[in-house]
Design an enzyme around this catalytic site. Structure first.
Site, short mmCIF file in Angstrom:
data_model
loop_
_atom_site.label_atom_id
_atom_site.label_comp_id
_atom_site.label_asym_id
_atom_site.label_seq_id
_atom_site.Cartn_x
_atom_site.Cartn_y
_atom_site.Cartn_z
N GLN A 149 32.22 18.67 41.91
CA GLN A 149 31.96 19.64 40.82
C GLN A 149 30.57 19.30 40.32
O GLN A 149 30.40 18.32 39.60
CB GLN A 149 33.02 19.53 39.72
N GLY A 159 37.66 27.90 37.49
CA GLY A 159 37.00 28.23 38.74
C GLY A 159 35.56 27.79 38.70
O GLY A 159 35.00 27.54 37.62
N MET A 160 34.97 27.70 39.87
CA MET A 160 33.56 27.35 39.98
C MET A 160 32.97 28.19 41.10
O MET A 160 33.50 28.21 42.21
CB MET A 160 33.41 25.84 40.26
N GLU A 161 31.87 28.85 40.77
CA GLU A 161 31.32 29.90 41.62
C GLU A 161 30.48 29.39 42.78
O GLU A 161 29.42 29.95 43.07
CB GLU A 161 30.49 30.84 40.75
N ASN A 162 30.91 28.34 43.45
CA ASN A 162 30.10 27.83 44.56
C ASN A 162 29.87 28.95 45.57
O ASN A 162 30.80 29.67 45.92
CB ASN A 162 30.79 26.61 45.16
N HIS A 192 35.75 36.93 37.94
CA HIS A 192 34.69 36.17 37.26
C HIS A 192 33.84 35.39 38.26
O HIS A 192 32.61 35.52 38.30
CB HIS A 192 35.31 35.24 36.22
N GLU A 193 34.50 34.59 39.08
CA GLU A 193 33.72 33.74 40.01
C GLU A 193 32.98 34.60 41.03
O GLU A 193 31.84 34.30 41.39
CB GLU A 193 34.64 32.72 40.70
N HIS A 208 29.76 36.00 39.65
CA HIS A 208 28.65 35.04 39.64
C HIS A 208 27.77 35.17 40.90
O HIS A 208 26.65 34.66 40.91
CB HIS A 208 29.17 33.61 39.55
N GLU A 262 26.79 33.12 32.23
CA GLU A 262 28.20 33.32 31.87
C GLU A 262 28.45 34.63 31.11
O GLU A 262 29.43 35.31 31.36
CB GLU A 262 28.73 32.12 31.09
N ASP A 311 28.32 18.97 29.26
CA ASP A 311 29.79 18.99 29.39
C ASP A 311 30.50 19.06 28.04
O ASP A 311 31.60 19.58 27.93
CB ASP A 311 30.28 17.72 30.10
N TYR A 362 29.73 32.82 26.67
CA TYR A 362 30.52 33.71 27.52
C TYR A 362 30.84 35.02 26.79
O TYR A 362 30.55 36.12 27.24
CB TYR A 362 31.87 33.07 27.88
N ARG A 385 43.31 20.90 34.30
CA ARG A 385 42.33 21.92 33.92
C ARG A 385 42.03 21.75 32.44
O ARG A 385 42.91 21.93 31.58
CB ARG A 385 42.91 23.30 34.21
N1 BES Z 1 30.58 28.17 36.05
C1 BES Z 1 31.75 28.12 35.27
C2 BES Z 1 32.32 26.74 35.11
C3 BES Z 1 31.37 25.75 34.48
C4 BES Z 1 30.52 26.14 33.46
C5 BES Z 1 31.36 24.45 34.91
C6 BES Z 1 29.65 25.22 32.89
C7 BES Z 1 30.51 23.52 34.35
C8 BES Z 1 29.65 23.91 33.34
C9 BES Z 1 32.83 29.04 35.82
O1 BES Z 1 32.33 30.23 36.33
C10 BES Z 1 33.69 29.44 34.64
O2 BES Z 1 33.17 30.00 33.73
N2 BES Z 1 34.98 29.15 34.70
C11 BES Z 1 35.91 29.46 33.64
C12 BES Z 1 36.72 30.66 33.96
C13 BES Z 1 36.23 31.97 33.47
C14 BES Z 1 37.22 33.06 33.82
C15 BES Z 1 35.89 32.02 32.01
C16 BES Z 1 36.87 28.30 33.53
O3 BES Z 1 36.79 27.39 34.37
O4 BES Z 1 37.70 28.30 32.64
ZN ZN Z 2 31.50 31.45 34.85
#
Ligand code: BES
Ligand code: ZN
Length: 631
Positions: A162, A295-298, A321-322, A325, A344, A399, A407, A581
């Site tokens: 991650q 999720g993570m948009e790799n 969402h992902e 991205h 975001e 973090d 968002y 999570r």
């Molecule tokens: N890119 C983010 C996750 C992220 C953001 C990781 C900042 C580290 C630092 C991912 O796209 C995301 O936003 N995930 C959300 C879900 C979304 C539907 C709001 C999550 O993990 O909750």
């Molecule tokens: Zn996101």
């Protein structure tokens, strides 16, 4: 070349991060990297890594091809965190390795340590390649080595990365700043019976294992370091469409393929609205339950928590969402973490457009209304400076500092623009924006310039500069915000009132026909204190304590904690030990910590659960659980 020139549009600066918050922010300056992007820029990475699960480490070499930006720069400074650097060379030619001196600076707890390579005078050309031989440490913040018992099938261990926001440096030495983009190639050597996947093009057949355990990848599009991603496990693949599919452990892959069968349809909607998908395939990797995010948009391979496999496709907005991205974030990228809202906020807007097209306005309105409740909560609990779209993160670990504000407020900003310019105009504008900045990293200020030059003239007077300033640079939610509204939720509100007022018995509520969203709204709207007999009656009628849906369970467990509803305690325990999570567990621990008895329960559960959590989750949770106790 285009990418390189374009990237100069972002004003970068000397590597320094220790600015006092009182100084004005320099737009486009990355305060979270040691890299000096005015001296050098990495343009390609070639990785060759072996994974040892016994030693919990990746080990091998990273070759970095570097473009010189400044003619007199003599030192190449890279980001690292807890890496063991063995040796560095200049790759003067094939099989011609010239050793380079290297030093590792003082380790900052947030940023890690700079790795400085002293270049030789012969390396003064416009481009050169260096090789770094290194290995990771077991505690690498961007890696989780999941032991077999904590995976779905419990037969093989699992490794996943991650990298967002600043964890790529804990497994690769590189310029870990989103304003540097590069291509990469990779060779991964993994134990027999396991498969390696990356957010990249794969050279191997997804339906066969490599007999020698060697997997090769290439990422031909330039991406920022935070999007470099790797997973290793006992993985199977199921196609869900011509260019979509899921990788998951054998016991999960069928359910995942069913749950996410609409991914191709989502892609078609996105392409129609926002322009071509630039990345070839779009697959999903289902991670073990300890994955710290939803999720993570790799790129080409979104990483997904198994907690959204609900069985009824009710949590698929995460996939929208992902996927979104792939435009907002991966194609056009925030230049610094301050600009996260460009990733975001835009993505949540795109997500809503996709969800509405695939599932209809009723469901999307419910999802947006649930988001609004989250935003109100965030605004009520965060200080004013953190309510601004472009957050001042100087001196802070991303973090800990990221909230839902970029968002959801970002989304509402775009919804507000839509209300002033019309949906067609805004969608077209976004498509033009993605084309104009494709494969580039941009700051909030550059976006504002683009908006003023390209959207505002389409309807002069539709918005004022003062209104834009308020949205972009003021705390809170502007009065002119256009808020979502759900008729379905009004009915739920009425039902809740009747239930609480004693006019409707729990068993007579229309809950059997409610979707996940209606349930979450019903539970979240309960008052702080609910009489025990009412909770028991709800539980009896609808089995809430044992509901499988992770979001409904989350809402219910919060109510259970607030009301000391003890029949839910075993479930609370299994929930907190079973998933990692962060969004779903952090609030439960925080709620528990509010009373002495709850705190005791939290500490007992956490002691058992902690070994299974990801380093990103434990960093957050340690601060909550051990806040006034010595460990
Ligand atoms: N890119 C983010 C996750 C992220 C953001 C990781 C900042 C580290 C630092 C991912 O796209 C995301 O936003 N995930 C959300 C879900 C979304 C539907 C709001 C999550 O993990 O909750
Ligand atoms: Zn996101």
């Amino acid at each position: 070349m285009k990418t390189f020139l374009a990237s100069l549009l972002v004003s970068t600066s000397l590597a320094s991060h220790a600015a006092a918050p009182a100084d004005p922010i320099v737009p486009g300056k990355d305060y979270h990297s040691y890299a000096d992007t005015n001296a050098f820029r990495v343009k390609h990475l070639d990785l060759d890594l072996s994974a040892s699960f016994d030693e919990q480490r990746l080990s091998g070499v990273a070759d970095l091809t570097v473009t010189r930006v400044s003619p007199d720069a003599r030192d190449l400074v890279l980001d690292t965190r807890d890496l063991v650097i063995r040796q560095a060379w200049w790759l003067r030619g094939p099989a011609d390795l010239v050793p380079l001196r290297h030093t590792i600076g003082v380790r900052d707890p947030m940023l890690g340590a700079p790795l400085t390579l002293n270049l030789t005078p012969e390396m003064s050309g416009p481009e050169f390649t260096v090789r770094i031989s290194y290995q990771t440490r077991p505690e690498a913040s961007g890696l989780q080595w999941v032991p077999a018992p904590l995976t779905a099938d419990k037969t093989h261990p699992f490794l996943f990365t991650q990298s967002q926001a600043i964890h790529a440096r804990s497994w690769i030495p590189l310029q870990d700043t989103p304003q540097v983009r590069h291509t990469f190639t990779a060779t991964l050597r993994v134990p027999p019976g396991m498969r390696a996947v990356m957010g990249a093009e794969s050279a191997s057949n997804p339906l066969e294992l490599a007999a020698d355990g060697v997997y090769k990848f290439s990422m031909p599009q330039p991406i920022p370091a935070y999007l470099i991603a790797l997973g290793i496990g006992k993985l199977e693949f199921r196609a869900t469409g011509a260019r979509t599919g899921v990788y998951a452990e054998p016991s999960v892959v069928e359910a995942a393929a069913k749950e996410f069968a609409e991914t191709e349809q989502m892609m078609q909607v996105s392409e129609k609205l926002f322009g071509p998908y630039r990345w070839g395939r779009y697959d999903l990797l289902i991670l073990p339950p300890s994955f710290p995010f939803g999720g993570m948009e790799n790129p080409r391979l979104s990483f997904i928590t198994p907690t959204v496999i609900a069985g009824d496709r009710s949590l698929t907005s995460l996939i929208a969402h992902e996927l979104a991205h792939s435009w907002s974030g991966n194609l056009v990228t925030n230049a610094t973490w301050r600009d996260l809202w460009l990733n975001e906020g835009f993505t949540v807007y795109l997500q809503g457009r996709i969800m509405e097209a695939v599932y209809g306005a009723r469901r999307n309105a419910m999802e947006e209304t649930l988001d609004l409740a989250i935003l109100r909560d965030e605004l009520a609990t965060h200080p004013k400076p953190d309510q601004i779209l472009a957050i001042d993160l100087r001196g802070r670990d991303p973090d800990d500092a990221f909230t839902q504000i970029p968002y959801i407020k970002g989304h509402l900003f775009l919804s507000w623009l839509r209300s002033r310019f019309g949906e067609d105009v805004l969608d077209k504008f976004l498509q033009t924006y993605f084309d104009a900045f494709e494969f580039r990293s941009i700051s909030t200020e550059l976006f504002r310039e683009y908006l003023e030059a390209n959207l505002l003239p389409q309807k002069p007077g539709a918005v004022t500069a003062a209104e834009l300033d308020e949205w972009m640079y003021q705390p809170g939610l502007p009065k002119n915000a256009v808020l979502p509204h759900s008729d379905a939720f009004q009915l739920v509100d009425a039902a809740r009132r009747e239930f609480l007022g004693g006019k409707t018995a729990a068993a007579d509520l229309p809950g059997k026909s409610w979707t996940t969203h209606e349930w979450v709204h019903f539970i979240d709207g309960l008052p702080a204190k609910v009489p025990a007999d009412k909770l028991a009656a709800l539980d009896e009628a609808f089995g809430l304590t044992n509901v499988g849906n992770s979001e409904i369970a989350f809402s219910w467990l919060r109510v259970a904690i607030a009301n000391e509803y003890s029949p839910a305690y075993p479930r609370l325990d299994s929930y907190l030990t079973g998933i990692g999570r962060r969004k779903l567990i952090k609030p439960l621990y925080e709620d528990l910590m509010k009373t002495p008895a709850g705190a005791e329960r939290a500490r007992a559960i956490y002691t058992r659960a902690r070994p299974g959590y990801h380093p990103i989750a434990t960093a957050t949770l340690d601060a909550i659980i051990y806040k006034d106790a010595k460990r």
